[in-house]
Design an enzyme around this catalytic site. Structure first.
Site, PDB file in Angstrom:
ATOM      1  N   THR A   1       0.832  -1.209   0.000  1.00  0.00           N
ATOM      2  CA  THR A   1       0.000   0.000   0.000  1.00  0.00           C
ATOM      3  C   THR A   1       0.864   1.256   0.000  1.00  0.00           C
ATOM      4  OG1 THR A   1      -1.791  -1.151   1.142  1.00  0.00           O
ATOM      5  CG2 THR A   1      -1.782   1.254   1.263  1.00  0.00           C
TER       6      THR A   1
ATOM      7  N   LYS B   1      -8.689  -1.226  -5.750  1.00  0.00           N
ATOM      8  CA  LYS B   1      -8.483  -2.312  -4.785  1.00  0.00           C
ATOM      9  C   LYS B   1      -9.572  -3.346  -5.038  1.00  0.00           C
ATOM     10  CE  LYS B   1      -6.520  -4.184  -1.119  1.00  0.00           C
ATOM     11  NZ  LYS B   1      -5.078  -4.506  -1.022  1.00  0.00           N
TER      12      LYS B   1
ATOM     13  N   GLU C   1      11.509   2.291   5.793  1.00  0.00           N
ATOM     14  CA  GLU C   1      10.525   1.832   6.777  1.00  0.00           C
ATOM     15  C   GLU C   1       9.920   3.036   7.500  1.00  0.00           C
ATOM     16  OE1 GLU C   1      12.332  -0.646   9.717  1.00  0.00           O
ATOM     17  OE2 GLU C   1      13.700   0.906  10.425  1.00  0.00           O
TER      18      GLU C   1
END
Length: 239
Positions: free
Chosen positions: A16, A37, A201
């Site tokens: 995502t 989606k 991250e």
């Protein structure tokens, strides 16, 4: 490419956020973007799904969700447990084609990996991509084990006759270990396709304005980004 499918080598690896980064880079270049989606699992009707999260991070995109199932399971199983109809590959391909008429880029984010079952007949995202005649971007993990899962996904893509522009590391650790650093060099060989992005991250926790400003720097020009991949003796980085 006007339609790009986004899959992963597993779950919770950054599909995502990667989709949002590609969307943000495209919007920054003045392109219109839609995010499809096909099957949203693991959220209830009043919770935020992946498409809405892409819109929150990337900016003004058109979002379409074909089905939503509350259990965090493969779409086929989640649909069966909910007593709801599954989403088939033809429905996905037709929805993507319809969006492509009015948008420069359509991003189709799958659930889980490439061969997760969509329905009781065993159809998968690969079947939908083949019907749509669209390439498939693969989001991969950074660390140990990613070369095998990446190679298996690449093998499946070839089996279905699907093209892939490359791979993106969906969550690059702030302090990468030896395996992660080496994998940046080895991933293109495992995938049979280039490394096109490295998403730091925690990027999904950035304020939207910061996310949108940084997103192009995480991607190569092949995905609308602004950075070239630079290799050193120990690690590959964007510079």
């Amino acid at each position: 490419m006007s339609v790009l499918f986004v899959t992963g080598t597993g779950t919770e690896i950054g599909k995502t956020v990667t989709t949002a980064a590609i969307a943000a880079a495209a919007l920054a270049r003045g392109r219109s973007v839609a995010v499809l989606k096909p099957a949203q699992t693991g959220v209830t009707a009043d919770e935020t799904g992946d498409a809405a999260e892409v819109e929150r991070l990337a900016g003004p995109v058109t979002t379409v969700e074909l089905a939503r199932y509350p259990d965090p399971l493969a779409p086929a199983t989640a649909a069966q447990r909910a007593g709801l109809p599954p989403v088939g590959p033809r429905e996905i391909a037709e929805a993507a084609a319809k969006l492509a008429v009015s948008h420069d880029l359509v991003l189709v984010e799958g659930a889980g990996g490439l061969l997760v079952r969509l329905d009781a007949q065993g159809h998968t995202l690969a079947d939908a991509a083949r019907l749509a005649d669209a390439p498939v971007l693969v989001v991969v993990q950074a660390g140990l084990g990613t070369l095998n899962s990446t190679a298996l996904t690449a093998l499946a893509l070839r089996h279905y006759g699907l093209d892939s522009p490359g791979v993106v590391v969906g969550s690059w650790p702030a302090d990468p270990d030896l395996a992660s650093r080496c994998n940046l060099t080895d991933l293109p060989e495992a995938a049979g396709a280039p490394l096109l992005g490295v998403i730091p991250e925690g990027s999904g926790a950035l304020p939207p304005s910061a996310f949108r400003a940084a997103a192009p720097t995480w991607l190569t020009p092949a995905l609308g980004g602004s950075k070239a991949l630079q290799r050193t003796a120990t690690v590959s980085v964007f510079a």
